[in-house]
Write a protein that holds these residues in place. Structure first.
Motif, mmCIF file in Angstrom:
data_model
loop_
_atom_site.group_PDB
_atom_site.id
_atom_site.type_symbol
_atom_site.label_atom_id
_atom_site.label_comp_id
_atom_site.label_asym_id
_atom_site.label_seq_id
_atom_site.Cartn_x
_atom_site.Cartn_y
_atom_site.Cartn_z
ATOM 1 N N THR A 190 35.721 47.461 49.380
ATOM 2 C CA THR A 190 35.669 48.927 49.433
ATOM 3 C C THR A 190 36.831 49.541 48.668
ATOM 4 O O THR A 190 36.905 50.756 48.527
ATOM 5 C CB THR A 190 35.751 49.395 50.899
ATOM 6 O OG1 THR A 190 36.854 48.722 51.529
ATOM 7 C CG2 THR A 190 34.471 49.042 51.646
ATOM 8 N N LYS A 191 37.749 48.715 48.216
ATOM 9 C CA LYS A 191 38.912 49.217 47.468
ATOM 10 C C LYS A 191 38.994 48.544 46.096
ATOM 11 O O LYS A 191 40.065 48.153 45.639
ATOM 12 C CB LYS A 191 40.186 49.001 48.282
ATOM 13 C CG LYS A 191 40.056 49.646 49.668
ATOM 14 C CD LYS A 191 41.301 49.723 50.460
ATOM 15 C CE LYS A 191 41.103 50.554 51.727
ATOM 16 N NZ LYS A 191 40.092 50.015 52.677
ATOM 17 N N ALA A 192 37.830 48.426 45.437
ATOM 18 C CA ALA A 192 37.741 47.712 44.158
ATOM 19 C C ALA A 192 38.642 48.330 43.093
ATOM 20 O O ALA A 192 39.179 47.629 42.234
ATOM 21 C CB ALA A 192 36.287 47.686 43.670
ATOM 22 N N SER A 205 45.730 34.006 41.549
ATOM 23 C CA SER A 205 45.328 33.665 42.921
ATOM 24 C C SER A 205 43.855 33.965 43.183
ATOM 25 O O SER A 205 43.288 34.912 42.633
ATOM 26 C CB SER A 205 46.154 34.470 43.927
ATOM 27 O OG SER A 205 47.518 34.290 43.691
ATOM 28 N N PHE A 206 43.267 33.171 44.065
ATOM 29 C CA PHE A 206 41.924 33.489 44.548
ATOM 30 C C PHE A 206 41.994 34.658 45.520
ATOM 31 O O PHE A 206 42.959 34.798 46.282
ATOM 32 C CB PHE A 206 41.308 32.281 45.262
ATOM 33 C CG PHE A 206 40.259 31.606 44.433
ATOM 34 C CD1 PHE A 206 38.913 31.922 44.586
ATOM 35 C CD2 PHE A 206 40.627 30.661 43.482
ATOM 36 C CE1 PHE A 206 37.949 31.310 43.805
ATOM 37 C CE2 PHE A 206 39.664 30.047 42.691
ATOM 38 C CZ PHE A 206 38.315 30.367 42.852
ATOM 39 N N LEU A 207 40.969 35.502 45.466
ATOM 40 C CA LEU A 207 40.852 36.605 46.421
ATOM 41 C C LEU A 207 39.601 36.421 47.262
ATOM 42 O O LEU A 207 38.529 36.120 46.726
ATOM 43 C CB LEU A 207 40.743 37.947 45.672
ATOM 44 C CG LEU A 207 41.840 38.268 44.657
ATOM 45 C CD1 LEU A 207 41.555 39.631 44.006
ATOM 46 C CD2 LEU A 207 43.212 38.265 45.324
ATOM 47 N N LEU A 208 39.763 36.606 48.555
ATOM 48 C CA LEU A 208 38.615 36.648 49.458
ATOM 49 C C LEU A 208 38.281 38.120 49.654
ATOM 50 O O LEU A 208 39.121 38.892 50.104
ATOM 51 C CB LEU A 208 38.981 35.995 50.796
ATOM 52 C CG LEU A 208 37.960 36.153 51.925
ATOM 53 C CD1 LEU A 208 36.627 35.484 51.587
ATOM 54 C CD2 LEU A 208 38.517 35.591 53.231
ATOM 55 N N VAL A 209 37.044 38.475 49.276
ATOM 56 C CA VAL A 209 36.681 39.894 49.227
ATOM 57 C C VAL A 209 35.557 40.209 50.217
ATOM 58 O O VAL A 209 34.383 39.943 49.938
ATOM 59 C CB VAL A 209 36.247 40.282 47.794
ATOM 60 C CG1 VAL A 209 35.957 41.778 47.716
ATOM 61 C CG2 VAL A 209 37.309 39.883 46.774
ATOM 62 N N PRO A 210 35.900 40.746 51.380
ATOM 63 C CA PRO A 210 34.867 41.196 52.311
ATOM 64 C C PRO A 210 34.507 42.644 51.999
ATOM 65 O O PRO A 210 35.216 43.303 51.233
ATOM 66 C CB PRO A 210 35.577 41.114 53.663
ATOM 67 C CG PRO A 210 37.010 41.407 53.343
ATOM 68 C CD PRO A 210 37.255 40.924 51.923
ATOM 69 N N GLY A 211 33.409 43.109 52.582
ATOM 70 C CA GLY A 211 33.096 44.535 52.472
ATOM 71 C C GLY A 211 31.983 44.859 51.508
ATOM 72 O O GLY A 211 31.619 46.021 51.349
ATOM 73 N N VAL A 212 31.408 43.834 50.834
ATOM 74 C CA VAL A 212 30.195 44.075 50.046
ATOM 75 C C VAL A 212 29.038 44.151 51.043
ATOM 76 O O VAL A 212 28.979 43.386 51.997
ATOM 77 C CB VAL A 212 29.953 42.914 49.039
ATOM 78 C CG1 VAL A 212 28.528 42.932 48.500
ATOM 79 C CG2 VAL A 212 30.957 42.993 47.895
#
Lengths: 275, 275
Positions: A190-192, A205-212
């Motif tokens: 939600t904060k793309a 770094s890898f990002l874990l992206v919740p919220g889709v």
């Protein structure tokens, strides 16, 4: 699992989908409630139907702890099933833990050794000595909250500290910690629009992206601003996949939703790699 | 338990001691390891020996989760024993949880309903909507991290945000949340000199104060700067009491250490109330 192995899996499956196993007994199909372990049966069916489409699964511990001892048992069975049946799947204990040093070591043992997850999410508030005990574990990954997907992220995370927003301070500071190469970060979909700035601080770094999905984030935007040369993204979807149908066809419906996301990801990956 | 009931217990027992049940199988007397549930047997013996000296017990969930399903079972037995045998004791699940709203509700159910603790510790990083689900529970208490006892507290908590240190921002902001009267705060005893400032922001809230003993905090200083008209303090000691002896006399030795702290507290209370 090493980071390189995860990257290889992403290219092999043409997917950077993570499925959040947030199982609420009030939301799963009624016919499962008669089984001995409805939560595990639900997870097993979801995993069986979607494992070729996802590179990671992420049970959130809250949904297991809420059912007490039986819930913890379901969590244990779920991670064992994943590790036995799908050793190439990256597993995330979404636990958001963090405590003083010797206590964080106990949490690290709980998730990395006893349950044998590949990674665990942690909270940054208590600082360096609350996170470094997790970073000591080889080929295990510590995913720290940076900028979360909820409204409350604006209470503290985006406030300015010594000239930068707190979440950026968290990124900058944690980069310097021992074994920081084992860090990944949570950044909400939600904060793309914040992702370009974030990538300036932590390009690799890898990002874990919740919220889709349920929370309204856009996959296209996240990839536009957040993807790096190693892809560097795990996009999580929970409710949109798990509860696509409340009927006996729930696993099939989950598969359809996962396919929609995976095909969108494949298209993005093909564009990126020019293949 | 209501706050008033806790205050009454403090005056009745002349104690504001909280005993941290952080049970490490490597540190408990060897003869207990042969029992079916060494963690519970250890806790039961400690509780039996010290319940007249303490007003609160605080198991830290990390030490139970590290032993998997069996550990969770020991936690469950411990809280059941406390609730059945000592209903006037205030119980704290030291879990430092926090997540997006619907997930925090699951954590609240886990600790307030399934395990029936009086209170749970939470982390503030995710903001208002990650904490308010806990505050909805009547006569349950949410103990939020403010200024912790470890070195890492200086990484973020004491950094200046909009003119005040982050931990003060956390105190000021959380005061405005719905059902804020159910909030208590964690402030480390190693930072007693900060307590005067903290009391200007939250004069009436209870503080859970770890760090006396093994971590080096001073009881006298904490009381001088942190006590309010309702006493408003729960001073936690864990290792100093639990591991006073490694022999078969461990419970007796724990009692002696708890007596030392309680008698110091009694003396402070008598001076304060002028009795």
């Amino acid at each position: 699992m090493t980071t390189q192995h995860l990257v290889d899996q992403i290219h092999k499956k043409k997917s950077f989908l993570c499925i959040g196993l947030d199982v609420d007994l009030d939301k799963i199909p009624k016919h499962l409630l008669a089984t001995e372990d409805p939560i595990f049966e639900f997870n097993k069916a979801i995993i069986d139907a979607t494992h070729h489409l996802a590179v990671a699964y992420k049970p959130n511990t809250a949904f297991y702890e809420a059912y007490g001892l039986k819930g913890w048992q379901s969590l244990q069975k779920t991670i064992m099933y994943l590790n036995e049946q799908h050793p190439n799947i990256f597993t995330i204990a979404d636990a958001k833990r963090g405590d003083i040093g010797n206590t964080s070591t106990m949490y690290a043992k709980a998730f990395f050794e006893d349950l044998a997850f590949d990674s665990v999410t942690v909270a940054p508030y208590m600082g360096k000595d609350s996170v470094e005990p997790f970073l000591n574990f080889k080929d295990k990954h510590t995913i720290m909250l940076a900028l979360t997907s909820n409204q409350g992220a604006f209470n503290f995370q985006t406030k300015t500290v010594e000239g930068v927003e707190l979440y950026k301070k968290v990124l900058e500071t944690s980069k310097t910690w021992k074994n920081a190469e084992n860090l990944m970060y949570v950044v909400g979909a939600t904060k793309a629009e914040f992702l370009s700035d974030i990538r300036k601080i932590i390009p690799d770094s890898f990002l874990l992206v919740p919220g889709v999905g349920a929370q309204g984030g856009s996959l296209q935007e996240v990839c536009e601003y957040g993807m790096n040369d190693q892809i560097g993204l795990l996009i999580n979807s929970s409710r949109g996949i798990l509860y696509a149908s409340k009927g006996e066809d729930f696993a099939e419906a989950a598969k359809v939703q996962a396919e929609l996301l995976q095909s969108e990801m494949m298209s993005i990956l093909l564009k990126k790699t020019g293949a």
